[in-house]
Design a protein around this motif. Structure first.
Motif, short mmCIF file in Angstrom:
data_model
loop_
_atom_site.label_atom_id
_atom_site.label_comp_id
_atom_site.label_asym_id
_atom_site.label_seq_id
_atom_site.Cartn_x
_atom_site.Cartn_y
_atom_site.Cartn_z
N ALA A 113 0.84 -1.21 0.00
CA ALA A 113 0.00 0.00 0.00
C ALA A 113 0.87 1.25 0.00
O ALA A 113 0.59 2.21 0.71
N ASP A 213 -3.44 -4.73 -9.37
CA ASP A 213 -3.34 -3.29 -9.16
C ASP A 213 -4.72 -2.74 -8.79
O ASP A 213 -5.75 -3.30 -9.19
N GLU A 214 -4.71 -1.63 -8.04
CA GLU A 214 -5.97 -1.02 -7.57
C GLU A 214 -6.81 -2.09 -6.85
O GLU A 214 -8.01 -2.25 -7.11
N HIS A 216 -8.20 -2.34 -4.10
CA HIS A 216 -9.35 -1.99 -3.25
C HIS A 216 -10.67 -2.29 -3.97
O HIS A 216 -11.71 -2.36 -3.33
N THR A 248 -2.40 -1.31 -3.65
CA THR A 248 -3.44 -0.29 -3.51
C THR A 248 -2.96 0.77 -2.55
O THR A 248 -2.30 0.47 -1.55
#
Length: 893
Positions: A113, A213-214, A216, A248
């Motif tokens: 993160a 990736d990303e 969340h 994330t």
């Protein structure tokens, strides 16, 4: 045949080199690397060990011994840190640390993160490259939002020469599935939502490494789960994921259940959303990494990032704009009142539409005017009503969401009130009286008053209509060709000299024009908020409008406030303090500052935690806050705001953020500085020259780099060329030169040389630069079956002036070996005194190992080779003897 003895070095045709554990008659138990096998004795051959060479007083070719020692040190340092990975960018300490932390255990299961701008794709490449080079990782799957697919594919190729194939549904329609022919893939979440695509993926061979990736977007809820979460859950349940790395910046999206469900994907043995969150937060250090810009440093401990300088630039409405704003606000209020009189989907559809109109109005009059004109036209035509659903799928990017809002504001024709057409006519008539927007006039003043002539400037808008307005204005003032743009569909409709025209440009091309100086201005929607690096020339940014979610500001600034930025980034926020949106923004900033101050007081080192706090608010919190604010009492707005935001940054959220920050694993210069390798690709050159010289190849240098003919016996290797020209050890290699010119681990010539000399039987040699013997040893974990990725580490040992053994880490040993430039041709056997010195040093080695931090439970040390002084030593002081002139030419020249 003589019986085998414990710890004897042996070779097996299939398993390679190993050491004997126990002889069982016709079979022998042997450790090969981290595995133990029972093999037939007749299949084994003895391998000379250092003890054999010392006993026989046999010297090997000194060049081969030195080159083998360098190869072992290089492989050890790269296996742990990825420091010799081929990358076009300078590797930073926190990135090396992330690589070491993630790959320390296997399978690797982590959530990373890191703050925006710290190089997650570089960290991904650093993690992958040594694992792929060693053969541990063959199949790689990267999952990402659709618009980041080209970025991942391009960056891993250009930075690390890792070539991902892009998955598309149309490529997966034949009887032979796409997944059966592709081992390194990047795919978007959306392309895998169809049942057929998902079934084929689930039936494919397992993946050694999955990166998301990303991440969340992959959170679960207590009542249901998202399609993206189900995708990972199904892959996991089907046994298709070996190692899993999630990326994330906002891991906690306001719900403990969703956060723990995400962590459960990473480490199901540690986390469970059904259990109390406070009991599990202390476990985060085993599964979650978070590095913050405020704390990362260079190798000397200097902070890498200067604080961002943010300034609010106020402007005021003209009388005509003020009248428009009041009338538009009244329209929104009346629409809300009508919507609240309804129920169910009828109410929610209208409320979402009103929120969209309110956002457009806050962006620019041009944006809301264009939407209202189209809306009025559709209402007048009484066109068939399209779907009134303004919601967006989970996993949709900010730019896709903004585009959908801009489009649906005019297309969704649910009526907002009884006399809507007449009300729209009134608003549009007021808009027609506005010849120039005060915001845009203030923007021009800002550019001319606060920026140097020709200083590059990045501008952000939320909507394309506002982007077009700014584009037209800047081009009219500063000349055609000085402005570029980035948006989701890579198209912009503008009016130039009274004539409409459509512009098209790829976002990579627009970024290249801006970075090279061909364009002074670059205007971006949220499509440029991630995946584009713009820090090469630019250090100034203007938020033309203020998105309701503060997270977007953080992402925008991250385009400039990232590694490589040489100046302090200046950020300007354009806003009218008389609007309710600006007043809410001011109150939000005040509250975030108070939360930051409260948390900083309890931190050892203050860091920016606003991103985590904002992320915990959830996706819809800010939309609801700003939408409701227009109906709030202006005189008592602060009291209303405090009541509405009592849960935002509340004690529970603050405690969670404090626990997150306090428990995650992070780079700490003070703790890691002693271990961090202070070497880079140039440290490979002495080894490379030595290897080529031993193989009878002459390395030449020209302006373009090094050139060498590939050794004859190596040319049959897959991917190997017969000759290489223009080879460099410089990460700043121009893009047009191609990755084949960058030498490092992963290059076929370097990999072949490392393999060749790493297994060579070169045990004992001499070097003129040495005053005392130098030993290279392997440290392995006697405990097998552990989850370690690195199973052995190379160390160097030498005798200090007081007669004690001094230990050197692998990279320190490499630097010492690289300093050896002359090797004697004589092979005079070691003297009694030298043998005694080596034996004494070997006896002291176990005492030095506990002083190091090693990833082993029970480290076992094995001396591998030794280098002796070039002139044979006897028991008298060497200084009293005449120095022999070396006969051999200098190695490395």
């Amino acid at each position: 045949m003589e019986p085998f003895s414990p710890d004897q070095s042996v070779r097996h045709q299939r398993h390679g080199n190993g050491r004997v554990v126990a002889e069982l008659g016709e079979t022998v138990v042997v450790r090969f690397g981290a595995g133990i096998h029972q093999v037939e004795a007749v299949e084994l051959t003895l391998v000379r060990a250092l003890s054999d060479a010392l006993a026989a007083r046999e010297l090997d070719d000194p060049l081969q011994v030195l080159t083998r020692a360098q190869a072992l040190a290089i492989q050890s340092a790269n296996d742990q840190w990825g420091v010799f990975s081929r990358s076009r960018v300078t590797l930073l300490p926190h990135q090396l640390w992330v690589c070491r932390e993630v790959t320390r255990t296997w399978p690797a299961r982590w959530l990373v993160a890191d703050d925006v701008g710290l190089g997650k794709t570089i960290e991904a490449g650093l993690i992958l490259e040594p694992l792929m080079a060693s053969g541990r990782v063959r199949r790689v799957l990267v999952l990402t939002p659709a618009r980041l697919v080209p970025q991942w594919r391009n960056r891993l190729k250009t930075m690390f020469d890792i070539r991902l194939q892009e998955y598309a549904g149309e490529r997966d329609r034949g009887p032979l599935t796409f997944w059966e022919t592709a081992d390194q893939v990047v795919a978007s979440f959306h392309t895998l939502r169809q049942e057929k695509s998902r079934k084929r993926l689930l039936a494919a061979e397992p993946w050694d490494m999955v990166m998301v990736d990303e991440a969340h977007h992959f959170q679960s809820r207590e009542t249901d789960t998202t399609l993206t979460y189900d995708l990972l859950r199904q892959l996991e349940d089907a046994g298709r994921i070996g190692s899993l790395i999630l990326f994330t910046g906002t891991p906690h999206r306001g719900k403990d259940y969703g956060f723990l469900a995400l962590m459960q994907l990473v480490r199901p043995d540690l986390f469970d959303p059904e259990r109390d969150v406070q009991e599990q937060l202390p476990l985060l250090g085993q599964a979650m990494i978070r590095n913050n810009k405020a704390l990362v440093t260079d190798l000397n401990g200097r902070k890498l990032f200067k604080p961002v300088e943010t300034e609010t630039v106020d402007y005021a409405y003209s009388p005509a704009e003020a009248a428009f704003y009041r009338t538009m606000s009244s329209f929104i209020l009346d629409g809300r009142a009508y919507a609240l009189s309804l129920t169910g989907r009828q109410q929610s559809a209208r409320m979402l539409l009103l929120i969209t109109l309110q956002k457009l109005a806050a962006s620019s009059i041009a944006a809301i005017r264009r939407a209202l004109e189209r809306r009025r036209e559709m209402l007048a035509r009484k066109a068939p009503l399209p779907s009134a659903d303004l919601s967006v799928e989970n996993g949709t990017t900010d730019d896709e969401r903004a585009e959908a809002e801009e489009q649906r504001a005019s297309e969704v024709t649910v009526t907002l009130m009884q006399d809507e057409i007449e009300r729209l006519d009134e608003i549009l008539a007021l808009a027609a009286e506005i010849e120039e927007e005060s915001k845009i006039r203030r923007l021009l003043d800002l550019i001319e008053e606060r920026l140097e002539p020709d200083e590059p400037l990045l501008l952000f808008t939320e909507y394309k209509a506002t982007q077009a307005l700014v584009f037209e204005t800047l081009e009219r003032r500063f000349g055609k060709g000085c402005v570029g743009f980035i948006n989701g569909d890579e198209r912009l409709d503008i009016v130039s000299n009274g004539s409409p025209r459509a512009l098209t440009v790829a976002r990579e091309a627009a970024a290249a024009d801006f970075n090279s100086g061909r364009a002074r201005f670059l205007i971006s929607t949220e499509a440029g908020g991630e995946g584009i690096d713009l820090q090469e020339r630019c250090a100034a940014l203007v938020h033309v409008d203020l998105p309701w979610n503060p997270m977007r500001l953080h992402q925008r600034v991250g385009r400039l406030h990232r590694y490589g930025q040489k100046r302090a980034v200046r950020v300007f926020l354009l806003r009218n303090p008389e609007t309710v949106e600006a007043r809410i923004w001011a109150l939000l900033e005040e509250k975030l500052a108070r939360i930051q101050a409260a948390l900083s007081a309890s931190m050892d080192e203050a860091e920016d935690i606003s991103q985590l706090v904002i992320g915990m608010a959830g996706d819809g919190f800010f939309d609801e806050l700003f939408a409701a604010a227009i109906a709030g009492p202006m005189k008592g707005l602060k009291d209303w705001f405090d009541a509405e935001t009592r849960t935002f940054g509340g004690q529970g959220a603050v405690d969670t953020v404090r626990s997150l920050v306090g428990n995650v694993s992070r780079y700490d210069f003070q703790a890691a500085s002693a271990e961090l390798p202070r070497v880079d690709l140039p440290a490979l050159e002495p080894f490379f020259r030595n290897a080529m010289r031993f193989e009878g190849r002459r390395v030449t240098r020209s302006d373009s780099g090094l050139a060498v003919a590939t050794p004859e016996g190596w040319r049959s290797e897959v991917g190997m060329r017969s000759r290489y020209d223009g080879l460099v050890f410089d990460r700043s290699l121009p893009m047009e030169r191609g990755m084949i010119n960058l030498l490092g681990v992963g290059h076929p010539l370097a990999d072949r040389a490392l393999a060749e000399f790493g297994r060579a039987e070169a045990l004992l040699g001499r070097a003129d630069e040495l005053e005392k013997p130098f030993i290279v040893a392997l440290v392995e974990d006697e405990v097998t079956g552990t989850d370690a990725t690195v199973h052995r580490v190379v160390l160097g040992f030498e005798t200090t002036v007081d007669g004690r053994a001094a230990v050197l880490r692998d990279w320190e040993a490499l630097l010492r070996l690289n300093a050896i430039q002359t090797l004697p041709e004589n092979r005079m056997p070691p003297s009694d005194h030298e043998i005694a010195e080596v034996q004494k040093l070997i006896e002291q080695l176990p005492e030095t190992v506990p002083t190091l931090v090693l990833p082993f439970r029970r480290p076992k040390l094995t001396p591998v080779l030794a280098l002796l002084p070039g002139t044979p030593q006897v028991s008298i002081n060497r200084a009293s003897q005449p120095k022999m002139e070396p006969d051999a030419p200098r190695v490395g020249n």
